[in-house]
Design a protein around this motif. Structure first.
Motif, PDB file in Angstrom:
ATOM      1  N   ILE A 157      -2.958  38.556 -12.763  1.00 12.38           N
ATOM      2  CA  ILE A 157      -4.317  38.709 -13.260  1.00 12.38           C
ATOM      3  C   ILE A 157      -4.592  37.585 -14.256  1.00 12.38           C
ATOM      4  N   ASP A 158      -5.785  37.014 -14.160  1.00  9.94           N
ATOM      5  CA  ASP A 158      -6.246  36.069 -15.166  1.00  9.94           C
ATOM      6  C   ASP A 158      -7.760  36.197 -15.273  1.00  9.94           C
ATOM      7  N   ASP A 159      -8.400  35.294 -15.970  1.00  7.44           N
ATOM      8  CA  ASP A 159      -9.837  35.426 -16.179  1.00  7.44           C
ATOM      9  C   ASP A 159     -10.668  35.087 -14.943  1.00  7.44           C
ATOM     10  N   LYS A 160     -10.019  34.639 -13.844  1.00  7.32           N
ATOM     11  CA  LYS A 160     -10.733  34.291 -12.617  1.00  7.32           C
ATOM     12  C   LYS A 160     -10.504  35.266 -11.470  1.00  7.32           C
ATOM     13  N   GLU A 161      -9.295  35.858 -11.398  1.00  3.79           N
ATOM     14  CA  GLU A 161      -8.983  36.707 -10.246  1.00  3.79           C
ATOM     15  C   GLU A 161      -7.841  37.667 -10.523  1.00  3.79           C
ATOM     16  N   SER A 176     -17.794  39.233 -13.768  1.00  2.00           N
ATOM     17  CA  SER A 176     -18.266  39.403 -15.143  1.00  2.00           C
ATOM     18  C   SER A 176     -17.038  39.594 -16.021  1.00  2.00           C
ATOM     19  N   SER A 177     -17.231  39.873 -17.280  1.00  2.13           N
ATOM     20  CA  SER A 177     -16.098  39.907 -18.207  1.00  2.13           C
ATOM     21  C   SER A 177     -15.014  40.912 -17.834  1.00  2.13           C
ATOM     22  N   LEU A 225     -12.244  46.835 -15.282  1.00  2.81           N
ATOM     23  CA  LEU A 225     -11.175  46.984 -16.266  1.00  2.81           C
ATOM     24  C   LEU A 225     -11.710  47.580 -17.560  1.00  2.81           C
ATOM     25  N   ASN A 226     -11.014  48.585 -18.040  1.00  7.21           N
ATOM     26  CA  ASN A 226     -11.276  49.202 -19.331  1.00  7.21           C
ATOM     27  C   ASN A 226     -10.029  49.028 -20.180  1.00  7.21           C
TER      28      ASN A 226
END
Length: 79
Positions: A13-17, A39-40, A56-57
């Motif tokens: 997991i990263d900020d793109k996928e 989105s975020s 994601l929470n």
């Protein structure tokens, strides 16, 4: 992440996928793929007329499944 009997395996997991595998008892086969960040905290995977949203929470992930644009299931999985 585990529900009952749903299981979401996150391989990376990263900020793109997110590279994942999702098992739900109502699916004939596990869904594997790469969900793109839209989105975020929302990642989306799509295949033909099927789509999964991973929201994601802090301590959980909400998994929404869509078929032909219609919401077919919502599950909240916990760490």
């Amino acid at each position: 992440m585990k529900g009952n009997p749903e299981i979401l395996k996150i391989y990376s997991i990263d900020d793109k996928e997110i590279d994942f595998q999702y098992h739900a008892v109502w699916n004939e086969k596990d869904i594997s793929g790469v969900a793109q960040n839209t989105s975020s905290n929302k990642y989306v995977y799509g295949d033909n007329n099927y789509k999964i949203e991973l929201n994601l929470n802090e301590d959980s992930i909400e998994v929404n499944e869509y078929t032909s644009g219609q919401l077919t299931s919502t599950v909240k999985l916990f760490k």
